[in-house]
Design an enzyme around this catalytic site. Structure first.
Site, PDB file in Angstrom:
ATOM      1  N   ILE A 106       0.825  -1.205   0.000  1.00 20.55           N
ATOM      2  CA  ILE A 106       0.000   0.000   0.000  1.00 20.55           C
ATOM      3  C   ILE A 106       0.861   1.258   0.000  1.00 20.55           C
ATOM      4  O   ILE A 106       1.999   1.243   0.466  1.00 20.55           O
ATOM      5  CB  ILE A 106      -0.961  -0.005   1.218  1.00 20.55           C
ATOM      6  N   CYS A 107       0.295   2.346  -0.529  1.00 25.79           N
ATOM      7  CA  CYS A 107       0.886   3.675  -0.492  1.00 25.79           C
ATOM      8  C   CYS A 107       2.162   3.737  -1.337  1.00 25.79           C
ATOM      9  O   CYS A 107       2.123   3.516  -2.538  1.00 25.79           O
ATOM     10  CB  CYS A 107       1.132   4.084   0.960  1.00 25.79           C
ATOM     11  N   ALA A 108       3.312   4.008  -0.730  1.00 27.44           N
ATOM     12  CA  ALA A 108       4.572   4.074  -1.474  1.00 27.44           C
ATOM     13  C   ALA A 108       5.173   2.702  -1.720  1.00 27.44           C
ATOM     14  O   ALA A 108       6.062   2.560  -2.568  1.00 27.44           O
ATOM     15  CB  ALA A 108       5.573   4.948  -0.720  1.00 27.44           C
ATOM     16  N   SER A 156      -2.730  -0.717  -3.083  1.00 29.92           N
ATOM     17  CA  SER A 156      -3.676   0.316  -2.671  1.00 29.92           C
ATOM     18  C   SER A 156      -2.963   1.652  -2.545  1.00 29.92           C
ATOM     19  O   SER A 156      -1.734   1.722  -2.560  1.00 29.92           O
ATOM     20  CB  SER A 156      -4.334  -0.092  -1.349  1.00 29.92           C
TER      21      SER A 156
END
Length: 207
Positions: A106-108, A156
């Site tokens: 998720i994210c980075a 995500s």
């Protein structure tokens, strides 16, 4: 059906919302949950991106030979960078691929762990809008949560999508009824089971 096992990899600077939300939802689902520190010195107490301190269950090296149904990589720029530079994390993800088991980032993390190390080169991925250009355009997706079923990869966008991300992991590991059992008491809006993987109509601006 055996109880799914989930490993959440932790490192200094990870995004605490993403880590804690996944841990909480996995526990609510009744899964076997292990949090492991990827710090080379084995330090278990880790300071997250906003200063929250988390205590991992174990150093990652102690569970490196165990099998998990899903390995989760939280984001946060510093945390994802740590995870992406960990030879042990990369080795475990590669083994997860060989075993045809799930990885969730998720994210980075999709950019700084998965993409940086040329993992899942044929899979479609989403990530935080600030890092989306790190993913090849033909493999890029802008949904809040995206699951590439062929490669068993869940990705995500960030803290605001962490609950949907966590529920998607439950859905993939244990099915729709278990996911509904977990999400219904939370009074979440929208229902992530009925609207999961809905296209993101407008990309968020990086914070």
């Amino acid at each position: 059906m055996t109880t799914p096992s989930v490993l959440i990899c932790l490192a200094p600077g990870i995004e605490e919302m993403e880590a804690v939300t996944v841990i909480d939802v996995m526990v609510r689902a009744g899964f076997h949950v292990t949090t492991a520190s990827a710090e080379e010195n084995g330090e278990l107490t880790l300071t997250c991106s906003r200063g929250v301190r988390l205590i991992a269950d174990t150093p990652l090296v102690k569970v490196a030979d165990e099998e998990f149904d899903c390995i989760v990589l939280p984001g946060g720029v510093e945390g994802a960078t740590h995870l992406g530079e960990s030879a042990l994390v990369i080795e475990m993800i590669r083994q997860q691929q060989c075993d045809q088991k799930w990885v969730a980032a998720i994210c980075a993390a999709p950019a700084l762990v998965i993409e940086k190390n040329a993992l899942y080169p044929d899979a479609h991925k989403t990530c935080h809008p600030a890092f989306i250009d790190r993913i090849a355009e033909e493999k890029r997706n802008t949904r809040r949560v995206f699951t590439d079923h062929d490669h068993k990869l869940i990705t995500s966008q960030g803290p605001g999508t962490a609950l949907e991300f966590a529920v998607e992991i439950v859905y993939m590991l244990a099915g729709k009824e278990k996911a509904k059992e977990v999400i219904d008491p939370m009074v979440a809006i929208p229902s992530f089971i009925t609207t999961k993987n809905s296209p993101n109509q407008k990309q968020q601006r990086a914070m």
